[in-house]
Each structure stands twice: as C-alpha cells, then as structure tokens.
Enzyme design. Structure first.
Site, PDB file in Angstrom:
ATOM      1  N   ILE A  23       0.839  -1.212   0.000  1.00 10.55           N
ATOM      2  CA  ILE A  23       0.000   0.000   0.000  1.00 10.55           C
ATOM      3  C   ILE A  23       0.868   1.254   0.000  1.00 10.55           C
ATOM      4  CG2 ILE A  23      -1.670   1.317   1.374  1.00 10.55           C
ATOM      5  CD1 ILE A  23      -2.781  -1.452   2.343  1.00 10.55           C
ATOM      6  N   ASP A  42      11.290   3.983   4.632  1.00 11.90           N
ATOM      7  CA  ASP A  42      11.088   2.548   4.906  1.00 11.90           C
ATOM      8  C   ASP A  42      12.386   1.984   5.448  1.00 11.90           C
ATOM      9  OD1 ASP A  42       8.707   0.484   3.521  1.00 11.90           O
ATOM     10  OD2 ASP A  42      10.471  -0.414   4.465  1.00 11.90           O
ATOM     11  N   ASP A  68      14.335   3.574  10.417  1.00  9.07           N
ATOM     12  CA  ASP A  68      13.474   2.781  11.313  1.00  9.07           C
ATOM     13  C   ASP A  68      12.495   3.743  11.969  1.00  9.07           C
ATOM     14  OD1 ASP A  68      12.221   1.271  13.188  1.00  9.07           O
ATOM     15  OD2 ASP A  68      14.046   0.458  14.112  1.00  9.07           O
ATOM     16  N   SER A 147      -6.915   0.176   9.864  1.00 12.15           N
ATOM     17  CA  SER A 147      -7.386  -1.133   9.369  1.00 12.15           C
ATOM     18  C   SER A 147      -8.817  -1.322   9.861  1.00 12.15           C
ATOM     19  CB  SER A 147      -6.491  -2.232   9.945  1.00 12.15           C
ATOM     20  OG  SER A 147      -7.099  -3.503   9.837  1.00 12.15           O
ATOM     21  N   TYR A 160      -2.424  -6.276  17.012  1.00 12.43           N
ATOM     22  CA  TYR A 160      -2.695  -5.530  15.777  1.00 12.43           C
ATOM     23  C   TYR A 160      -3.966  -4.676  15.933  1.00 12.43           C
ATOM     24  CZ  TYR A 160      -3.387  -4.663  10.766  1.00 12.43           C
ATOM     25  OH  TYR A 160      -3.561  -4.067   9.546  1.00 12.43           O
ATOM     26  N   LYS A 164      -4.218  -0.569  15.903  1.00 15.13           N
ATOM     27  CA  LYS A 164      -4.979   0.154  14.877  1.00 15.13           C
ATOM     28  C   LYS A 164      -6.125   0.965  15.498  1.00 15.13           C
ATOM     29  CE  LYS A 164      -2.551  -1.098  11.285  1.00 15.13           C
ATOM     30  NZ  LYS A 164      -1.778  -0.134  10.499  1.00 15.13           N
ATOM     31  N   THR A 192      -9.187  -6.504   3.541  1.00 17.99           N
ATOM     32  CA  THR A 192      -8.041  -7.278   3.076  1.00 17.99           C
ATOM     33  C   THR A 192      -7.574  -6.758   1.716  1.00 17.99           C
ATOM     34  OG1 THR A 192      -9.284  -9.127   4.026  1.00 17.99           O
ATOM     35  CG2 THR A 192      -7.192  -9.640   2.949  1.00 17.99           C
ATOM     36  N   VAL A 193      -6.300  -6.405   1.656  1.00 15.47           N
ATOM     37  CA  VAL A 193      -5.723  -5.803   0.445  1.00 15.47           C
ATOM     38  C   VAL A 193      -4.567  -6.690  -0.011  1.00 15.47           C
ATOM     39  CG1 VAL A 193      -4.626  -3.750  -0.528  1.00 15.47           C
ATOM     40  CG2 VAL A 193      -6.326  -3.507   1.299  1.00 15.47           C
TER      41      VAL A 193
END
Ligand SMILES: NC(=O)c1ccc[n+]([C@@H]2O[C@H](COP(=O)([O-])OP(=O)(O)OC[C@H]3O[C@@H](n4cnc5c(N)ncnc54)[C@H](O)[C@@H]3O)[C@@H](O)[C@H]2O)c1
Length: 259
Positions: A23, A42, A68, A147, A160, A164, A192-193
């Site tokens: 993404i 990244d 980081d 998410s 997770y 989120k 879901t991607v």
C-alpha cells in the site's frame, strides 16, 4: 505544469512511510502521479530503490530515505533532512505497519511492543516531527492507514487490533487539536488488500488456495482490495477535493464490516 500539479501546488511535498512495499508503494506512486514530490521512508532499502526507480521511469519525483520509524532520533533527523533538501511536507501518509497472528494469551511481550512501536508509536513520531513544519505554513494533511481491525475485533490479531484502534484514536485527537491550525488528520481503514504481506500469509498457510478463497470471501465483493484502491482514497483525502474530511475513520473494505 500539469493540471493536477496546479491544483495541489507546484512543489507540494508528500511523505509516505512503508513505501518499499504494498500500500505504501502504491501510495507513493499515486502521489507522484498527482504531481507531489514524494519523500519515501522505509526500513527496506532495496524495496525503496525499486519504488524510486519506478517513479522516476514514469516521470515522477521521489526520494528514498532508509529509516526505522520506531527510532525517534532517526525519524527526527530524516524529517529535518527532507525539510531542508526537498521542502516542508504538505502531506504525511503513515502506511508502514506489521502484524502478529496471536490472541492475547499467545502474544509475547516482544511481539506486543514491536507491533505497538511500528503501528502506533511510528505515526506518533512522524507526526510530532512533521507537524511543526505544517503549522509554520498553516496547512497540512496527515493520513493514517489503520485497518478494519481498528473498528472491529479480528480473530487472533490482539496486538494488531489494539494498535490500529489506537491509531484511529490518535487520528481523532490530532484533528481536534489542530483543525483550527489548518491541519487535517484522517484514518483509512482497509479490509483485506492483496500485498506482499498477504502473499506471505497465504504462502505459509497449510492450503494456500483455500486460504486465498477464505481471505477473498471476507469481503462482500468476494475479492481482496488492491493497493491502488487504497492509494486512490489517500489521494482524494490529501487533495483539495477532500478538504471537508477531517478526524474521520474511512472504511474501505469491500463491505467486509457491513455483515
Ligand atoms: N494488506 C492488508 O490487507 C491491509 C489491510 C488493512 C490495513 N493494512 C495496513 O496497511 C499498511 C501497509 O500494509 P501492506 O499490506 O502494504 O504491508 P507490507 O508488508 O507490504 O508493507 C509494509 C512496509 O512497512 C515497512 N516497515 C515495517 N516496519 C518498519 C519500520 N520499523 N520502519 C520503517 N518501515 C517499516 C516494511 O519494510 C514494508 O515495506 C500497514 O499499516 C497495514 O496494517 C493492510
């Protein structure tokens, strides 16, 4: 100058985290197409180089920064470098994230801390470093990729979902604190991607074909979303057409959470 560049401003700078993959890569590519000069952050230098090459080949402007996002000194130093060498960011898109498949009972201290550090502390650190630059210019947009796990409980995703949901809360708090300063902050909550991340989960499943069908079947459409579909929503939210969107958690899930 393209019509798009004219609308977003000739030299608008966008920072995109997680731009080496999935993404984040699609978002960097899309924002470069829109005319932004894109600073990409990244951990994965090789992946960043691939995204960079692709954007350059297609006539866009981008700059890779290996960092980081859990390290406050690293994030501060890179943000200062971006401001000095490219310009003060108009847009910050926090995409980088990780997941661990575990209930609370199965989650180690290390996994809990790592998921919270990347998914929640990371966006806090990039925002804290970037906001003063946006405040100086009196405008800016921060988009956080959360998410559906920030809206509903997902099985065996305790850390997770917590990270989120925290990111959605952080988004609202930033919007409330800084709307009058010309800053907007918006969360996007994808279902879901199909990205490298999901590819790895499927490859490690006992029956990858059945696992793919099950993942696709979570969406009412019976398919996974594409990174480009998420990137398109980021472009809308960040751009002038999105100026009435603030403090929201926009769900983009093919109807997954409607059922
Ligand atoms: N793919 C999905 O189904 C899905 C669904 C909803 C939300 N999301 C969210 O979208 C975001 C991107 O997911 P994706 O599927 O593209 O994942 P991905 O694994 O393809 O990409 C994530 C990127 O984040 C980078 N990253 C991880 N930790 C980092 C750190 N500490 N510092 C710098 N970079 C770091 C990785 O190197 C990688 O390039 C994540 O926040 C994820 O939670 C994904």
């Amino acid at each position: 100058m393209s019509e798009r560049s004219e609308r977003i401003g000739m030299s608008a700078v966008a920072v995109v985290t997680g731009a080496a993959s999935g993404i984040g890569r699609a978002t960097a590519v899309r924002l470069a197409q829109e005319g932004y000069e894109v600073a990409m952050m990244d951990l994965d230098a090789a992946g960043l180089a691939r995204t960079h090459a692709h954007i350059q080949e297609t006539g866009g402007r981008a700059h890779p920064f290996t960092v980081d996002l859990c390290d406050p000194l690293d994030v501060g130093a890179v943000t200062r470098e971006i401001a000095v060498t490219i310009g003060a960011p108009q847009v910050l898109v926090n995409v980088a994230g990780i997941g661990v498949a575990a209930t609370v009972l199965e989650t180690s201290d290390e996994d809990w801390n790592r998921v919270l550090a990347v998914n929640l502390t990371g966006p806090f650190l990039t925002t804290r470093a970037t906001l003063p630059l946006m405040l100086d210019r009196g405008s800016g947009v921060i988009v956080n990729i959360a998410s559906v796990g920030g809206q509903v409980g997902l099985a065996r995703r305790a850390a997770y979902c917590a990270s989120k949901a925290g990111l959605v809360g952080l988004t609202r708090a930033i919007a409330v604190d800084h709307a009058r300063d010309g800053i907007r902050c918006v969360a996007i909550c994808p279902g879901t991607v199909e990205t490298e991340w999901i590819g790895k989960i499927l490859a490690n499943a006992p029956d990858p074909v059945a696992a793919r069908e099950a993942m696709a079947g979570r969406q009412l459409d019976g398919r996974m979303g594409t990174p480009e579909e998420v990137a398109a929503m980021v472009a809308f939210v960040a751009g002038p057409d999105g100026r009435f969107v603030n403090g929201a958690a926009l769900v983009l899930d093919g109807g997954m959470t409607a059922a």
